[in-house]
Design a protein around this motif. Structure first.
Motif, PDB file in Angstrom:
ATOM      1  N   UNK A 193      34.917  29.929  35.459  1.00 22.49           N
ATOM      2  CA  UNK A 193      36.166  29.371  34.952  1.00 22.49           C
ATOM      3  C   UNK A 193      37.368  29.737  35.831  1.00 22.49           C
ATOM      4  N   UNK A 194      38.257  28.794  35.971  1.00 23.77           N
ATOM      5  CA  UNK A 194      39.438  28.947  36.803  1.00 23.77           C
ATOM      6  C   UNK A 194      40.520  29.695  36.018  1.00 23.77           C
ATOM      7  N   UNK A 195      41.338  30.444  36.720  1.00 24.03           N
ATOM      8  CA  UNK A 195      42.371  31.260  36.097  1.00 24.03           C
ATOM      9  C   UNK A 195      43.299  30.400  35.228  1.00 24.03           C
ATOM     10  N   UNK A 196      43.798  30.989  34.142  1.00 23.49           N
ATOM     11  CA  UNK A 196      44.646  30.363  33.137  1.00 23.49           C
ATOM     12  C   UNK A 196      43.889  29.411  32.220  1.00 23.49           C
ATOM     13  N   UNK A 201      39.997  34.816  32.947  1.00 24.15           N
ATOM     14  CA  UNK A 201      40.129  36.205  33.394  1.00 24.15           C
ATOM     15  C   UNK A 201      38.780  36.825  33.738  1.00 24.15           C
ATOM     16  N   UNK A 202      37.682  36.171  33.315  1.00 29.26           N
ATOM     17  CA  UNK A 202      36.317  36.651  33.578  1.00 29.26           C
ATOM     18  C   UNK A 202      36.053  38.032  32.974  1.00 29.26           C
ATOM     19  N   UNK A 203      36.753  38.358  31.902  1.00 32.97           N
ATOM     20  CA  UNK A 203      36.496  39.629  31.211  1.00 32.97           C
ATOM     21  C   UNK A 203      35.509  39.384  30.060  1.00 32.97           C
ATOM     22  N   UNK A 204      34.402  38.713  30.378  1.00 32.52           N
ATOM     23  CA  UNK A 204      33.483  38.254  29.346  1.00 32.52           C
ATOM     24  C   UNK A 204      32.966  39.370  28.439  1.00 32.52           C
ATOM     25  N   UNK A 211      42.092  33.081  26.902  1.00 36.16           N
ATOM     26  CA  UNK A 211      43.391  32.975  27.574  1.00 36.16           C
ATOM     27  C   UNK A 211      44.115  34.317  27.649  1.00 36.16           C
ATOM     28  N   UNK A 212      43.372  35.417  27.682  1.00 39.32           N
ATOM     29  CA  UNK A 212      44.052  36.721  27.641  1.00 39.32           C
ATOM     30  C   UNK A 212      44.999  36.905  28.826  1.00 39.32           C
ATOM     31  N   UNK A 213      44.702  36.273  29.971  1.00 38.83           N
ATOM     32  CA  UNK A 213      45.567  36.395  31.146  1.00 38.83           C
ATOM     33  C   UNK A 213      46.898  35.677  30.959  1.00 38.83           C
ATOM     34  N   UNK A 214      46.957  34.727  30.008  1.00 34.00           N
ATOM     35  CA  UNK A 214      48.209  34.033  29.697  1.00 34.00           C
ATOM     36  C   UNK A 214      49.033  34.765  28.634  1.00 34.00           C
ATOM     37  N   UNK A 215      48.359  35.556  27.836  1.00 33.21           N
ATOM     38  CA  UNK A 215      49.010  36.178  26.684  1.00 33.21           C
ATOM     39  C   UNK A 215      49.468  37.608  26.929  1.00 33.21           C
TER      40      UNK A 215
END
Length: 308
Positions: A193-196, A201-204, A211-215
């Motif tokens: 998956x692409x960022x955002x 975030x690839x923190x599977x 969307x943790x990288x957006x929040x």
């Protein structure tokens, strides 16, 4: 639509109408989220530790779908080799020398070698190589994708699976892949998956919040990890390129590479978070598609110069 139904559809339906239909379904489902996104003022917004703890409880971790056992690795590699060769045009010319950029376990290289191909795999780490692959006929090297140690026009087919979103400089990597591909040869990229995007975030196995990288800021995620003894993946593991940046890159290489196959894979999951926190998303990107297109698949053919 459940993930089980999606997998069944991918196996039954032709790829092109399937992908277009899925895009239409995603855009229809995302109408309310898109309206909330576009009506947000775009002021930078982040959530805090309390919200992260609450959302982590709301979205529990799920078992990984990836298999790293020998049987699972071989099954995945066979599917990949079959797919990338099936996408080729009717008369692709000679295809004898292959390069896998970001090979990790190396199983696809091993299978190509068993097919009689000259096969190379490169990665910035070699500890992922499977034992039986090490003993096979393929070649492997510790190498950076942005500085390939091969002479010009060495390979007939260069490919990369699930690596392009990790490479810090995708444009330089693509230029190197183009350099080592012969005129008329092919470059295949499948990544995400692409960022955002929902899992960008690839923190599977650590942070379950879509969307943790957006929040949340990196600092908030790291603090949450320390407080809960969760070993996060390094944040620099992702290059943080958005979908629109990749689209712009494909346009910049049009003079050298023809697009034979191009697919964008849309993801309609977890749009409720965009509705709930539209400002967090609008402040990260002005383009709504950056949140929806999770994966890309592209087959390029390197142009032959006039007179060659």
């Amino acid at each position: 639509m459940s993930k089980k139904m999606r997998r069944a559809a991918r196996q039954i339906l032709p790829k092109k109408p399937l992908y277009k239909g899925w895009e239409s379904y995603t855009r229809l489902k995302a109408r309310k989220a898109r309206a909330a996104f576009e009506n947000s003022d775009g002021e930078p917004r982040w959530l805090g530790l309390a919200e992260l703890a609450a959302l982590q409880a709301e979205y529990p971790l799920r078992p990984s779908v990836y298999r790293y056992d020998p049987e699972g690795l071989e099954l995945t590699a066979r599917q990949r080799v079959s797919e990338m060769l099936r996408l080729l045009p009717h008369s692709p010319g000679r295809l004898e020398r292959f390069l896998d950029v970001g090979t990790w376990d190396g199983t696809s290289c091993h299978l190509l070698s068993e097919m009689g191909k000259v096969s190379w795999g490169i990665d910035i780490r070699v500890e992922g190589l499977a034992e039986r692959v090490r003993a096979g006929g393929a070649h492997f090297a510790l190498m950076d994708a942005t500085s390939l140690g091969f002479v010009d026009e060495t390979f007939d087919y260069v490919y990369s699976y699930n690596s392009f979103e990790h490479i810090p400089d995708p444009e330089k990597a693509l230029a190197e892949m183009c350099r080592v591909t012969r005129p008329g040869g092919f470059i295949f990229l499948e990544f995400g998956p692409i960022y955002y995007t929902a899992k960008g975030a690839h923190q599977y196995d650590t942070i379950s919040v879509p969307f943790c990288e957006c929040l949340f800021t990196d600092e908030t995620l790291a603090e949450f990890g320390r407080a809960n003894s969760i070993p996060l993946k390094p944040f620099e593991w992702m290059n943080r390129w958005r979908v629109t940046q990749y689209r712009e890159l494909w346009q910049r290489v049009e003079s050298r590479l023809d697009r034979i196959v191009y697919r964008e894979v849309f993801n309609p999951d977890h749009l409720e978070l965009i509705l709930r926190y539209p400002g967090c998303f609008r402040s990260k990107t002005p383009v709504f598609d950056d949140l929806l297109v999770s994966n890309m698949e592209i087959l390029f053919r390197k142009r032959v110069k006039p007179g060659e």
